[in-house]
Design an enzyme around this catalytic site. Structure first.
Site, PDB file in Angstrom:
ATOM      1  N   ASN A  11     -21.869  24.365 -16.870  1.00 17.26           N
ATOM      2  CA  ASN A  11     -21.779  22.934 -16.341  1.00 17.26           C
ATOM      3  C   ASN A  11     -22.656  22.526 -15.437  1.00 17.26           C
ATOM      4  O   ASN A  11     -23.035  23.463 -14.561  1.00 17.26           O
ATOM      5  CB  ASN A  11     -20.307  22.813 -15.947  1.00 17.26           C
ATOM      6  CG  ASN A  11     -19.348  22.842 -16.992  1.00 17.26           C
ATOM      7  OD1 ASN A  11     -19.269  22.388 -18.115  1.00 17.26           O
ATOM      8  ND2 ASN A  11     -18.208  23.416 -16.762  1.00 17.26           N
ATOM      9  N   LYS A  40     -19.948  27.204 -22.051  1.00 15.55           N
ATOM     10  CA  LYS A  40     -20.337  26.171 -21.232  1.00 15.55           C
ATOM     11  C   LYS A  40     -21.182  26.526 -20.102  1.00 15.55           C
ATOM     12  O   LYS A  40     -21.050  27.388 -19.381  1.00 15.55           O
ATOM     13  CB  LYS A  40     -19.398  25.342 -20.706  1.00 15.55           C
ATOM     14  CG  LYS A  40     -18.476  24.653 -21.884  1.00 15.55           C
ATOM     15  CD  LYS A  40     -17.600  23.664 -21.325  1.00 15.55           C
ATOM     16  CE  LYS A  40     -18.227  22.354 -20.909  1.00 15.55           C
ATOM     17  NZ  LYS A  40     -17.268  21.437 -20.124  1.00 15.55           N
ATOM     18  N   SER A  80     -16.896  27.774 -17.103  1.00 17.19           N
ATOM     19  CA  SER A  80     -15.558  27.187 -17.404  1.00 17.19           C
ATOM     20  C   SER A  80     -14.426  28.359 -17.470  1.00 17.19           C
ATOM     21  O   SER A  80     -14.816  29.430 -17.645  1.00 17.19           O
ATOM     22  CB  SER A  80     -15.960  26.623 -19.075  1.00 17.19           C
ATOM     23  OG  SER A  80     -14.595  26.493 -19.478  1.00 17.19           O
ATOM     24  N   ARG A 110     -10.275  -0.682  24.936  1.00 20.07           N
ATOM     25  CA  ARG A 110     -10.183   0.689  24.077  1.00 20.07           C
ATOM     26  C   ARG A 110      -8.970  -0.067  23.209  1.00 20.07           C
ATOM     27  O   ARG A 110      -7.915  -0.395  23.524  1.00 20.07           O
ATOM     28  CB  ARG A 110      -9.683   1.623  25.044  1.00 20.07           C
ATOM     29  CG  ARG A 110      -9.215   3.010  23.874  1.00 20.07           C
ATOM     30  CD  ARG A 110      -9.296   4.121  24.667  1.00 20.07           C
ATOM     31  NE  ARG A 110     -10.381   4.088  25.715  1.00 20.07           N
ATOM     32  CZ  ARG A 110      -9.974   4.647  26.958  1.00 20.07           C
ATOM     33  NH1 ARG A 110      -8.683   5.132  27.457  1.00 20.07           N
ATOM     34  NH2 ARG A 110     -11.071   4.532  27.966  1.00 20.07           N
TER      35      ARG A 110
END
Lengths: 405, 405, 405, 405
Positions: B283, B281, B275, B315
């Protein structure tokens, strides 16, 4: 079943209607009860019960209404079945749905409805293969101008154009034919624990319980499978295959719409649609409605993929629920477009005179490449400059023959 | 190649980069020139020319810039090649690209880039099958609570959950392995007329011209095919298969994200992300980025389907052009997510203690169904109530063994 | 109207049902006839005709069936009306639909049905604003842990979380309130030529004809407009606004689903759903069904955009037709989710004790940032570290007050 | 910046490139540091620091690479800035990014890049309004046939057709002009707690902290806002507005493509594109590329909606991350299509002779409705049957005048 806002919807008849889905859920419960009895898990008295006679359109409103609180229509149906059985077969009332979870019933019923829809689509694709193979053969030497980026390019044949349509339809047929539609039998969280518990007095509770997937599949005409509660490739393959069909048809419709413009006039729907105010108009209405479907399917298939990727836990909160009506809508529309495309092809009028006239008028321009090539090769231009058009139709014709054999 | 807005993008390295695509187009022109010479259509002097040495990153800007006026990058590349060849090989300058159209070059180059991407994805899927099969084996008897609609349901095993992940990955592997990547050789409108014209002095101009598809395919490591300029199932199958991969991975990521919530804590990424402001943290950043991809892929695949259904004429004006960057983005992202998922699985930490504790705490509730079943069967509840969890892992393990054999 | 595969569908009642749409088309024809008479273009005998009494559910099947050939349901309805009027009002039979084209009738009827649906949605949004404003006020100082990337981050308040929900709902309300629903009056190709021709004896044929748009709008409660046959921002704005609603609700549902996990338990639906097999479960069924809708809406809105961009000529062949059922499905589902969200919010149970306990348990970690900040500022940490949470709720509360005033 | 697979991409220049995004993130950090100093929260030594000079393209690879582990590019940038500042401004190194979270930096930088893109789009829309208003005026009496479902319907004017295009562009302009692009300033979880903590010695820590949103907005030219970390209507509105633009342009392109078919020939691009093999072709390449964009945008906007509805917690794990590259791709493509559409309109050749000839040839048919109307009115047909075509252009012309005033 009608749908004022999706003209042609009645072509799909009762396929995947609420009535059909309700009956499919009942079929699942009935076959399951029978399988439980057959395996010796449930008492013999619950074998061969006719549950379908206990449920009908009169229950649609109550099941639909109760389905919100239960989160799905299976629980509400079980309540209806138990109540109806209570007076006539106490064992049935006690044993109905035992071992299953709502998702087993809903998913298997979805597969039953999908099977019916896919069957109709497959038959239509086969018929289209037949019609297109004929069209290719008939017009293998019908010259027309090829168009790229809307402009005249070089000569081609209508046979080759139709062979391209055929290849698309064959690809759709292959994908549709490869679909596997499994029963869902997993119990509350895919372990079949309740059924194993119920089979506790048998010699091999686990073996007896897991064998029921095959029993159910055989009874219902589906494929046996381990539980796929949160492995949703079954659903995304259905969505992708259906969209593959509408892609193939949409591309045909796009060509028909262009070539039936009055300034071009090389194709027309045999019996065009009518106008509410202009008597002279003969609208290419089948092509219009097919193109409508082709523009709408990809988004529905995308929703099935989003749902598949969000299928967390042992049953997701929302992702699973997003699939049901999405699949139904996608498959009904595919059935409708299947019929419309078959009819379109069967009635298609090919104006070879207009094709020839356009090509003639564009001759100098569309032969310019040929001149450059001849210069490079040090020769005079030769022939009609349709190259391998005739050769290129052989491969799709051979594939078509394989399908029709 | 980097992408600040798609973290992890460098995992895809140069796959499908502009540089790679330019080189792929050159490879097509080179192989084509060689095939023309080999067949006797073009002079021997154009065989084995090294076109790659004539084009490099320094041409990217000019080709990109000129591609708007030509509508695609092939024409601009041909100009570069002709100019470069003019001084060194006049025959080469005269013959380069002859017989082909821009779409042949672009589509075949797309297939070359797709092949490389699909190869990396396939290898990653195999490695994931290996990792998951190990995970399933290791945890076949690790009990945990099953969760449905976010709530505790009944006991299951982590092995069975992982077996569900494995099944999804196997499904994705099957679909990816089944992909066919063809060369595109059709000339201006799919008739190969220019090449047939150039081959006019040979015994069998049409046969000689159509044989070049196989020559080109062999040289480039792709599959021979009749022209598929407006039959775009090749593209939609690639998109569907890629999305099938991200579905399978997204569902794993969704589970990892849920189970690594601190209140649950049953799984964690071995090395979580950081973080910018909160030092504590860790994560679940790989799962986050994989889920990102899973949420984004379905829409890209839908665009490929819309384009396929709109592929009119010989096309289409826009539908074809919508495919290129969409396919590139989808496949690069799939490669990135493939690597992230492999890394996620390789480092996944399974907290069997937390699983056991959660199950223990929920015991009364998650055993309530068992009680009801035992009552119905007229016996006392037996065992751990994980039912056929152990049996259900055998099928995916067997499939895995087949893949790894 | 029920939909077994979309639980909760009956919340939308008859809104945008086939019956409602048929009646809406009749209302358009009726108001138009009246306007023609009022302007002196048609004879007075066609004023104030009661066409609704001539058409009912018994005509649904015939109109639906005939709509395929006409390409839309309006022409078939006109046939029904003419036949019914033939015996009772010859002028009516002669004049009904004159000056209009099918698209005028279909588009205006779509707007009538959309208006009713949008009205219900708007009222629900207002009620949600009220409920959410109360929730914000009540919990402005209820501490809880904030979660980012699934992990505990720092403290926040539930009031601030609810204020975020409120802001989303307010944004949806603003977009919904800004919708303009116009009548469509253009005749065969948007020139109103037929009406001008019919008005040829009046002093100002063009002025008299164009004035009818306002007449019709006033009679029907819509907005006057020049023809928008192929300018479809009206449709895409409806789709975008509806999806904006389901985004706002889906995000609330996602939070409720997470926070009602048993391991977290900070929120719960007042009256959860039931399980077909597990008596202990109280599923967050409203949040589940709302999330289902949120996952499904974006694709439907995308189809409306694809259709808008493909609206060529003076009426496109397919793009227009793709809109009708797509809009209906999207709006009915939005109405259903509106009601479910209101009920969810009204019954939401907030477990402040669980919130406090989670925060307490996570305290060291979620205060780590505070420590770093205090260090930087050269002071001891102060207070509860919820920062401006209380200040940030004022702006949405003020907006809410404006809506509720 | 080039994109070989998206011809015309260089029209978007450096807008929203990785370089531009990196610089935008630096601008956010710089303005924030300055605001911190200005408010007295941070030491005066960090005011007016020139961070841009510390970061350049040479950091792209390292930031991109590190962004995977951090989950986003902001944390990696902060590392670069801290390292660069360490030697030159210790206070700057200590204070940079303090109070912000990665999402603040990324979201605000996205808004900066979006603002630049939207500005270019808005200017293009204005220019298109001018060009279209002229086109409408010039051709207000140019007769042509109206086409519905591909068939000739009734007469109209090219002025009215162009007025429909103009209305679409005006609608897109209105939506684009209404966009609000806010700064994101919320800190780790939207409470701004870190900043409030840092401001602890000021008289009003909360007031001082929240005032910084306005400071930042003023410095960066964005709008102040409370945090919108998980209220993503900002993103969906951008996506919807961009898609509204490509809808409007796509519909013009669809018309141009149809009307420039050689058999119709009523419009042509002033300078068509070239063919790699057919010298005679003048392809409508701008219309082709615009249509490409129109077919691709809706899916990207749908991804933004899915992400918005999945924005749970205080920062979602994946949904947020899915937005960045999706928004960038959508907006760059919108800028490219804006320029292509302007050029298309500026060079559009209107073949009034062909229009007249088509109408003349179709005269009997397209006058049939007129005859029926005249019969009904009891008069002879009058005039040219273009009805209110001339009147209907006034409203869009008046709107255009308002925009251009």
């Amino acid at each position: 079943m009608n749908n004022l806002l999706w003209p042609g919807d009645e072509r799909a008849g009762d396929l995947f209607s609420d009535e059909a889905f309700l009956a499919a859920m009942v079929a699942v419960e009935e076959a399951w009860l029978d399988a439980l009895a057959g395996s010796g898990i449930a008492p013999a008295a619950v074998a061969k019960l006719d549950l379908q006679s206990l449920v009908g359109p009169q229950h649609l409103a109550v099941v639909a209404s109760a389905s919100e609180r239960g989160g799905n229509p299976a629980a509400a149906l079980v309540d209806v079945l138990r109540a109806a059985l209570a007076d006539v077969n106490a064992d049935g009332a006690a044993w109905v749905h035992r071992g299953l979870t709502s998702q087993d019933v809903v998913d298997t019923a979805l597969m039953l409805c999908a099977r019916d829809a896919v069957g109709v689509v497959g038959a239509a694709l086969r018929e289209q293969v037949r019609l297109l193979a004929e069209l290719v053969e008939r017009h293998r030497r019908t010259p027309m101008v090829a168009r790229t980026l809307t402009q005249h390019a070089v000569p081609t044949t209508f046979g080759l154009k139709a062979a391209g349509w055929l290849t698309g339809v064959l690809d759709a047929y292959d994908a549709t034919s490869a679909l596997v539609l499994p029963v869902q039998v997993g119990g509350a969280a895919g372990t079949l624990a309740a059924t194993v518990e119920l089979a506790g007095d048998l010699d091999d509770p686990v073996g007896s319980a897991t064998a029921l997937s095959l029993e159910l599949a055989t009874a219902l005409g589906l494929t046996a499978s381990t539980p796929w509660h949160t492995t949703r490739s079954t659903m995304t393959r259905l969505g992708d295959a259906a969209t593959g069909c509408t892609d193939a048809w949409g591309r045909i419709a796009t060509d028909v719409l262009t070539l039936s413009r009055p300034e071009i006039g090389e194709l027309s729907e045999g019996a065009g649609g009518t106008s509410s105010t202009m008597p002279h108009k003969a609208n290419p209405v089948l092509a219009t409605l097919v193109r409508r479907t082709a523009l709408s399917s990809p988004s529905l298939a995308a929703t099935l993929h989003v749902a598949a990727s969000d299928a967390g836990d042992e049953r997701p909160a929302g992702a699973w629920h997003a699939e049901w009506d999405t699949l139904r809508t996608l498959l009904r529309r595919t059935v409708v477009a299947a019929g419309q495309t078959t009819e379109l092809l069967a009635g298609l009028e090919v104006r070879t005179d207009r094709m020839a006239a356009t090509l003639e008028a564009a001759s100098d321009a569309v032969r310019s490449e040929q001149g450059a090539m001849a210069d490079l090769a040090g020769r005079a231009p030769s022939g009609d400059y349709v190259g391998a058009a005739d050769a290129f139709i052989e491969a799709p014709l051979a594939r078509a023959a394989g399908v029709l054999a």
